[in-house]
Write a protein that holds these residues in place. Structure first.
Motif, PDB file in Angstrom:
ATOM      1  N   LEU A 122      -2.452 -16.115  -4.780  1.00 22.52           N
ATOM      2  CA  LEU A 122      -2.840 -15.320  -5.947  1.00 22.52           C
ATOM      3  C   LEU A 122      -2.307 -15.933  -7.239  1.00 22.52           C
ATOM      4  CD1 LEU A 122      -2.460 -11.621  -4.725  1.00 22.52           C
ATOM      5  CD2 LEU A 122      -4.566 -12.865  -5.229  1.00 22.52           C
ATOM      6  N   ILE A 129      -3.044  -7.445   1.643  1.00 21.21           N
ATOM      7  CA  ILE A 129      -1.578  -7.452   1.681  1.00 21.21           C
ATOM      8  C   ILE A 129      -1.053  -6.105   2.162  1.00 21.21           C
ATOM      9  CG2 ILE A 129       0.496  -7.524   0.246  1.00 21.21           C
ATOM     10  CD1 ILE A 129      -0.919  -9.651  -1.462  1.00 21.21           C
ATOM     11  N   ARG A 130      -1.634  -5.027   1.616  1.00 21.71           N
ATOM     12  CA  ARG A 130      -1.187  -3.685   2.006  1.00 21.71           C
ATOM     13  C   ARG A 130      -1.445  -3.431   3.484  1.00 21.71           C
ATOM     14  NH1 ARG A 130      -3.678   1.026  -1.459  1.00 21.71           N
ATOM     15  NH2 ARG A 130      -5.517   0.525  -0.223  1.00 21.71           N
ATOM     16  N   PHE A 165      -5.076  -7.531  -2.536  1.00 22.17           N
ATOM     17  CA  PHE A 165      -4.021  -6.526  -2.379  1.00 22.17           C
ATOM     18  C   PHE A 165      -4.363  -5.510  -1.299  1.00 22.17           C
ATOM     19  CE2 PHE A 165      -1.736  -8.202  -5.927  1.00 22.17           C
ATOM     20  CZ  PHE A 165      -0.425  -7.818  -5.656  1.00 22.17           C
ATOM     21  N   GLN A 167       1.092  -5.404   5.565  1.00 17.45           N
ATOM     22  CA  GLN A 167       2.425  -4.801   5.549  1.00 17.45           C
ATOM     23  C   GLN A 167       2.523  -3.633   6.517  1.00 17.45           C
ATOM     24  OE1 GLN A 167       2.596  -3.998   1.291  1.00 17.45           O
ATOM     25  NE2 GLN A 167       4.308  -5.415   1.062  1.00 17.45           N
ATOM     26  N   ALA A 199       3.576  -9.110  -5.571  1.00 16.48           N
ATOM     27  CA  ALA A 199       3.207  -9.975  -4.448  1.00 16.48           C
ATOM     28  C   ALA A 199       4.338 -10.941  -4.074  1.00 16.48           C
ATOM     29  CB  ALA A 199       1.939 -10.757  -4.772  1.00 16.48           C
ATOM     30  N   ARG A 242      -0.061 -14.277  -0.807  1.00 22.58           N
ATOM     31  CA  ARG A 242       0.744 -13.940  -1.983  1.00 22.58           C
ATOM     32  C   ARG A 242       0.886 -15.158  -2.900  1.00 22.58           C
ATOM     33  NH1 ARG A 242       4.362  -9.319  -0.791  1.00 22.58           N
ATOM     34  NH2 ARG A 242       3.841  -8.505   1.268  1.00 22.58           N
ATOM     35  N   LEU A 288       1.118  -7.963 -10.872  1.00 21.70           N
ATOM     36  CA  LEU A 288       0.666  -7.895  -9.478  1.00 21.70           C
ATOM     37  C   LEU A 288       1.041  -9.170  -8.723  1.00 21.70           C
ATOM     38  CD1 LEU A 288      -2.904  -6.325  -9.902  1.00 21.70           C
ATOM     39  CD2 LEU A 288      -0.957  -5.274  -8.735  1.00 21.70           C
ATOM     40  N   ALA A 289       0.768 -10.330  -9.334  1.00 22.16           N
ATOM     41  CA  ALA A 289       1.012 -11.607  -8.663  1.00 22.16           C
ATOM     42  C   ALA A 289       2.494 -11.935  -8.564  1.00 22.16           C
ATOM     43  CB  ALA A 289       0.271 -12.725  -9.394  1.00 22.16           C
ATOM     44  N   PRO A 322       0.162  -1.113  -6.847  1.00 21.37           N
ATOM     45  CA  PRO A 322      -0.979  -2.038  -6.891  1.00 21.37           C
ATOM     46  C   PRO A 322      -2.344  -1.353  -6.966  1.00 21.37           C
ATOM     47  CG  PRO A 322       0.638  -2.820  -5.323  1.00 21.37           C
ATOM     48  CD  PRO A 322       1.081  -1.458  -5.737  1.00 21.37           C
TER      49      PRO A 322
END
Length: 279
Positions: free
Chosen positions: A187, A237-238, A234, A241, A111, A184, A106-107, A49
Protein backbone atom coordinates in the motif's frame (compact mmCIF):
# COMPACT_ATOMS: atom_id res chain seq x y z
CA UNK A 1 -18.25 16.70 -23.70
CA UNK A 2 -21.37 14.51 -23.54
CA UNK A 3 -19.39 11.26 -23.34
CA UNK A 4 -17.37 12.50 -20.36
CA UNK A 5 -20.53 13.66 -18.58
CA UNK A 6 -22.22 10.30 -19.16
CA UNK A 7 -19.21 8.37 -17.80
CA UNK A 8 -19.00 10.75 -14.86
CA UNK A 9 -22.67 10.09 -14.03
CA UNK A 10 -21.97 6.34 -14.08
CA UNK A 11 -19.00 6.87 -11.74
CA UNK A 12 -21.16 8.99 -9.41
CA UNK A 13 -23.70 6.16 -9.23
CA UNK A 14 -20.93 3.63 -8.59
CA UNK A 15 -19.36 5.79 -5.86
CA UNK A 16 -22.74 6.38 -4.24
CA UNK A 17 -23.32 2.62 -4.17
CA UNK A 18 -19.80 1.95 -2.84
CA UNK A 19 -20.26 4.55 -0.10
CA UNK A 20 -23.62 3.06 0.91
CA UNK A 21 -22.21 -0.48 1.02
CA UNK A 22 -19.10 0.61 2.96
CA UNK A 23 -21.11 2.66 5.44
CA UNK A 24 -23.62 -0.17 5.96
CA UNK A 25 -20.99 -2.89 6.44
CA UNK A 26 -18.99 -0.60 8.74
CA UNK A 27 -22.07 0.00 10.91
CA UNK A 28 -22.76 -3.75 11.11
CA UNK A 29 -19.10 -4.48 11.88
CA UNK A 30 -19.11 -1.81 14.61
CA UNK A 31 -22.25 -3.20 16.26
CA UNK A 32 -21.04 -6.81 16.12
CA UNK A 33 -17.57 -6.11 17.55
CA UNK A 34 -18.72 -3.90 20.43
CA UNK A 35 -18.83 -7.00 22.64
CA UNK A 36 -15.07 -7.47 22.09
CA UNK A 37 -14.17 -4.05 23.52
CA UNK A 38 -12.34 -4.66 26.79
CA UNK A 39 -11.72 -8.31 25.87
CA UNK A 40 -9.52 -7.95 22.77
CA UNK A 41 -6.94 -5.20 23.16
CA UNK A 42 -7.28 -2.14 20.89
CA UNK A 43 -10.18 -3.68 18.96
CA UNK A 44 -11.72 -0.22 18.76
CA UNK A 45 -8.92 0.80 16.37
CA UNK A 46 -10.27 -1.67 13.81
CA UNK A 47 -13.27 0.66 13.44
CA UNK A 48 -11.05 3.47 12.13
CA UNK A 49 -10.07 2.17 8.64
CA UNK A 50 -13.71 1.61 7.50
CA UNK A 51 -14.69 5.03 8.87
CA UNK A 52 -11.81 6.79 7.08
CA UNK A 53 -12.59 4.88 3.89
CA UNK A 54 -16.17 6.18 4.06
CA UNK A 55 -14.83 9.74 4.28
CA UNK A 56 -12.57 9.24 1.24
CA UNK A 57 -15.47 7.82 -0.81
CA UNK A 58 -17.72 10.70 0.23
CA UNK A 59 -15.12 13.29 -0.79
CA UNK A 60 -14.54 11.49 -4.08
CA UNK A 61 -18.29 11.48 -4.72
CA UNK A 62 -18.41 15.24 -4.07
CA UNK A 63 -15.49 15.71 -6.47
CA UNK A 64 -17.26 13.92 -9.32
CA UNK A 65 -20.49 15.80 -8.61
CA UNK A 66 -18.51 19.04 -8.89
CA UNK A 67 -17.42 17.97 -12.38
CA UNK A 68 -21.01 17.45 -13.54
CA UNK A 69 -21.71 21.10 -12.83
CA UNK A 70 -18.25 22.69 -12.53
CA UNK A 71 -17.67 24.63 -9.32
CA UNK A 72 -14.53 26.11 -7.81
CA UNK A 73 -12.87 26.37 -11.24
CA UNK A 74 -10.13 28.95 -11.80
CA UNK A 75 -8.22 30.09 -14.89
CA UNK A 76 -4.49 29.40 -15.13
CA UNK A 77 -1.98 32.11 -15.95
CA UNK A 78 -1.16 32.79 -19.58
CA UNK A 79 1.54 30.44 -20.90
CA UNK A 80 0.53 27.45 -18.78
CA UNK A 81 -0.05 24.47 -21.04
CA UNK A 82 -1.25 24.62 -24.63
CA UNK A 83 -4.74 25.93 -23.87
CA UNK A 84 -5.61 29.59 -23.69
CA UNK A 85 -7.63 30.31 -20.57
CA UNK A 86 -6.85 26.86 -19.21
CA UNK A 87 -9.31 25.77 -16.47
CA UNK A 88 -7.95 24.55 -13.14
CA UNK A 89 -10.38 22.38 -11.19
CA UNK A 90 -9.46 23.52 -7.71
CA UNK A 91 -12.03 21.27 -6.03
CA UNK A 92 -9.67 18.38 -6.83
CA UNK A 93 -7.03 20.04 -4.64
CA UNK A 94 -9.59 20.32 -1.83
CA UNK A 95 -10.38 16.60 -2.17
CA UNK A 96 -6.67 15.78 -2.07
CA UNK A 97 -6.06 17.92 1.03
CA UNK A 98 -8.66 15.80 2.84
CA UNK A 99 -8.10 12.36 1.31
CA UNK A 100 -4.30 12.22 0.93
CA UNK A 101 -3.71 12.63 4.71
CA UNK A 102 -6.28 9.87 5.25
CA UNK A 103 -4.46 7.59 2.81
CA UNK A 104 -1.13 8.27 4.53
CA UNK A 105 -2.61 7.54 7.95
CA UNK A 106 -4.16 4.33 6.62
CA UNK A 107 -0.89 3.22 4.99
CA UNK A 108 1.60 4.38 7.62
CA UNK A 109 -0.15 4.31 10.97
CA UNK A 110 -2.86 1.67 10.57
CA UNK A 111 -1.25 -0.73 8.08
CA UNK A 112 2.46 -0.43 8.96
CA UNK A 113 1.91 0.40 12.66
CA UNK A 114 4.15 3.45 12.49
CA UNK A 115 3.65 5.98 15.30
CA UNK A 116 1.52 8.94 14.30
CA UNK A 117 4.45 11.30 14.89
CA UNK A 118 6.35 9.50 12.07
CA UNK A 119 3.38 9.93 9.74
CA UNK A 120 2.83 13.63 10.41
CA UNK A 121 5.98 14.91 8.68
CA UNK A 122 5.42 13.27 5.26
CA UNK A 123 1.74 14.12 5.61
CA UNK A 124 2.51 17.82 6.07
CA UNK A 125 5.18 17.77 3.33
CA UNK A 126 2.80 16.05 0.89
CA UNK A 127 0.02 18.57 1.48
CA UNK A 128 2.55 21.37 1.10
CA UNK A 129 3.85 20.23 -2.29
CA UNK A 130 0.30 19.74 -3.57
CA UNK A 131 -0.58 23.34 -2.68
CA UNK A 132 2.68 24.65 -4.21
CA UNK A 133 2.06 22.71 -7.44
CA UNK A 134 -1.49 24.07 -7.62
CA UNK A 135 -0.25 27.62 -7.00
CA UNK A 136 2.24 27.28 -9.87
CA UNK A 137 -0.69 27.28 -12.32
CA UNK A 138 -1.34 30.93 -11.47
CA UNK A 139 2.23 32.28 -11.57
CA UNK A 140 2.57 34.44 -14.71
CA UNK A 141 6.40 34.55 -14.74
CA UNK A 142 7.72 31.34 -16.26
CA UNK A 143 10.98 31.19 -14.27
CA UNK A 144 9.21 31.57 -10.94
CA UNK A 145 6.56 29.07 -12.03
CA UNK A 146 9.23 26.43 -12.68
CA UNK A 147 10.85 27.26 -9.35
CA UNK A 148 7.53 26.42 -7.68
CA UNK A 149 7.38 23.16 -9.62
CA UNK A 150 10.99 22.25 -8.72
CA UNK A 151 10.29 22.87 -5.02
CA UNK A 152 7.15 20.74 -5.25
CA UNK A 153 9.00 17.77 -6.76
CA UNK A 154 11.83 18.12 -4.22
CA UNK A 155 9.29 17.88 -1.41
CA UNK A 156 7.79 14.82 -3.12
CA UNK A 157 11.21 13.11 -2.96
CA UNK A 158 11.53 13.99 0.74
CA UNK A 159 8.07 12.65 1.60
CA UNK A 160 8.67 9.51 -0.48
CA UNK A 161 11.92 8.82 1.36
CA UNK A 162 10.08 8.98 4.70
CA UNK A 163 7.39 6.64 3.37
CA UNK A 164 9.97 4.15 2.08
CA UNK A 165 11.56 4.25 5.55
CA UNK A 166 8.22 3.16 7.05
CA UNK A 167 8.33 0.06 4.87
CA UNK A 168 11.96 -0.73 5.69
CA UNK A 169 11.39 -0.42 9.46
CA UNK A 170 8.19 -2.44 9.30
CA UNK A 171 9.85 -5.29 7.37
CA UNK A 172 12.70 -5.33 9.87
CA UNK A 173 10.50 -5.41 12.98
CA UNK A 174 7.17 -7.07 12.10
CA UNK A 175 6.88 -10.79 12.69
CA UNK A 176 7.14 -12.87 9.47
CA UNK A 177 3.63 -14.34 9.77
CA UNK A 178 1.88 -11.04 10.51
CA UNK A 179 -1.52 -10.93 8.76
CA UNK A 180 -1.31 -9.44 5.24
CA UNK A 181 2.34 -8.46 5.84
CA UNK A 182 3.21 -7.96 2.16
CA UNK A 183 -0.08 -6.22 1.38
CA UNK A 184 0.62 -3.64 4.10
CA UNK A 185 3.98 -2.82 2.51
CA UNK A 186 2.46 -2.76 -0.97
CA UNK A 187 0.00 0.00 0.00
CA UNK A 188 2.76 2.46 0.89
CA UNK A 189 4.88 1.60 -2.16
CA UNK A 190 1.76 1.93 -4.33
CA UNK A 191 1.14 5.42 -2.92
CA UNK A 192 4.69 6.50 -3.79
CA UNK A 193 4.26 5.24 -7.36
CA UNK A 194 0.77 6.73 -7.75
CA UNK A 195 1.92 10.13 -6.50
CA UNK A 196 4.78 9.96 -9.04
CA UNK A 197 2.27 9.25 -11.84
CA UNK A 198 0.21 12.23 -10.70
CA UNK A 199 3.38 14.30 -10.97
CA UNK A 200 4.05 13.10 -14.53
CA UNK A 201 0.49 13.99 -15.58
CA UNK A 202 0.90 17.39 -13.93
CA UNK A 203 4.18 18.06 -15.79
CA UNK A 204 2.64 16.98 -19.10
CA UNK A 205 -0.23 19.37 -18.44
CA UNK A 206 1.96 22.35 -17.55
CA UNK A 207 4.17 21.74 -20.59
CA UNK A 208 1.17 21.55 -22.93
CA UNK A 209 1.55 17.87 -23.78
CA UNK A 210 -1.86 17.12 -22.23
CA UNK A 211 -4.95 19.25 -22.63
CA UNK A 212 -6.84 20.37 -19.53
CA UNK A 213 -9.61 17.89 -20.38
CA UNK A 214 -7.18 14.97 -20.73
CA UNK A 215 -5.50 15.91 -17.46
CA UNK A 216 -8.88 15.93 -15.72
CA UNK A 217 -9.71 12.44 -17.05
CA UNK A 218 -6.34 11.04 -15.92
CA UNK A 219 -6.63 12.60 -12.45
CA UNK A 220 -10.21 11.44 -11.88
CA UNK A 221 -9.26 7.92 -13.00
CA UNK A 222 -6.26 7.80 -10.65
CA UNK A 223 -8.38 9.18 -7.79
CA UNK A 224 -11.07 6.53 -8.27
CA UNK A 225 -8.57 3.66 -8.67
CA UNK A 226 -6.55 4.67 -5.59
CA UNK A 227 -9.56 4.82 -3.26
CA UNK A 228 -10.88 1.54 -4.66
CA UNK A 229 -7.48 -0.07 -4.05
CA UNK A 230 -7.42 1.04 -0.41
CA UNK A 231 -11.00 -0.04 0.20
CA UNK A 232 -10.30 -3.55 -1.09
CA UNK A 233 -6.90 -3.78 0.62
CA UNK A 234 -8.17 -2.86 4.07
CA UNK A 235 -11.08 -5.28 3.73
CA UNK A 236 -8.44 -7.95 3.07
CA UNK A 237 -6.24 -6.86 5.98
CA UNK A 238 -9.19 -6.84 8.37
CA UNK A 239 -10.34 -10.28 7.22
CA UNK A 240 -6.80 -11.65 7.57
CA UNK A 241 -6.45 -10.27 11.11
CA UNK A 242 -9.69 -11.80 12.33
CA UNK A 243 -9.00 -15.09 10.57
CA UNK A 244 -5.61 -15.41 12.33
CA UNK A 245 -7.18 -14.53 15.68
CA UNK A 246 -10.00 -17.03 15.19
CA UNK A 247 -7.59 -19.83 14.23
CA UNK A 248 -5.39 -19.07 17.25
CA UNK A 249 -8.40 -19.07 19.60
CA UNK A 250 -9.64 -22.39 18.22
CA UNK A 251 -6.19 -23.96 18.55
CA UNK A 252 -5.92 -22.64 22.12
CA UNK A 253 -9.26 -24.29 22.90
CA UNK A 254 -8.36 -27.73 21.54
CA UNK A 255 -4.60 -27.89 22.17
CA UNK A 256 -2.55 -27.62 25.36
CA UNK A 257 -0.89 -24.23 25.65
CA UNK A 258 2.59 -25.75 25.24
CA UNK A 259 1.60 -27.16 21.83
CA UNK A 260 0.56 -23.84 20.31
CA UNK A 261 2.78 -22.52 17.55
CA UNK A 262 4.82 -19.36 18.04
CA UNK A 263 2.58 -17.60 15.50
CA UNK A 264 -0.55 -18.57 17.46
CA UNK A 265 0.91 -17.26 20.72
CA UNK A 266 2.04 -14.00 19.09
CA UNK A 267 -1.35 -13.52 17.41
CA UNK A 268 -3.13 -14.01 20.74
CA UNK A 269 -0.74 -11.77 22.66
CA UNK A 270 -0.98 -9.08 19.96
CA UNK A 271 -4.73 -8.94 20.59
CA UNK A 272 -4.27 -8.75 24.36
CA UNK A 273 -5.51 -12.28 25.15
CA UNK A 274 -4.25 -13.67 28.47
CA UNK A 275 -2.51 -17.01 28.15
CA UNK A 276 -2.24 -19.44 31.04
CA UNK A 277 1.21 -19.85 32.60
CA UNK A 278 2.82 -23.21 31.91
CA UNK A 279 5.06 -24.60 34.67
Amino acid sequence: DDGFKWINKVVVCALGTAFFVQATTSAIFFSKTQRLVGIVRDVEYTFLPPLLTCVTLLMLLAEHLSCLKPVFVHIAASGVGADSGRPVHSFILLEWLVNVPILLILAGNLALNRPLREVLRPLAVTNSYMVIAWAAYFVPIEGIRWLFIAVSFSLYVWASYDMATWVAVFRATARPDMPARNLRCFLTIALIVIFFLYGMVYLASVMGILSAHSELIFVLTFNFATKLLFTIAFAGIRASQFNDLLVALVRMKVLPINQLSTGDVEALEAEGCELPVVD
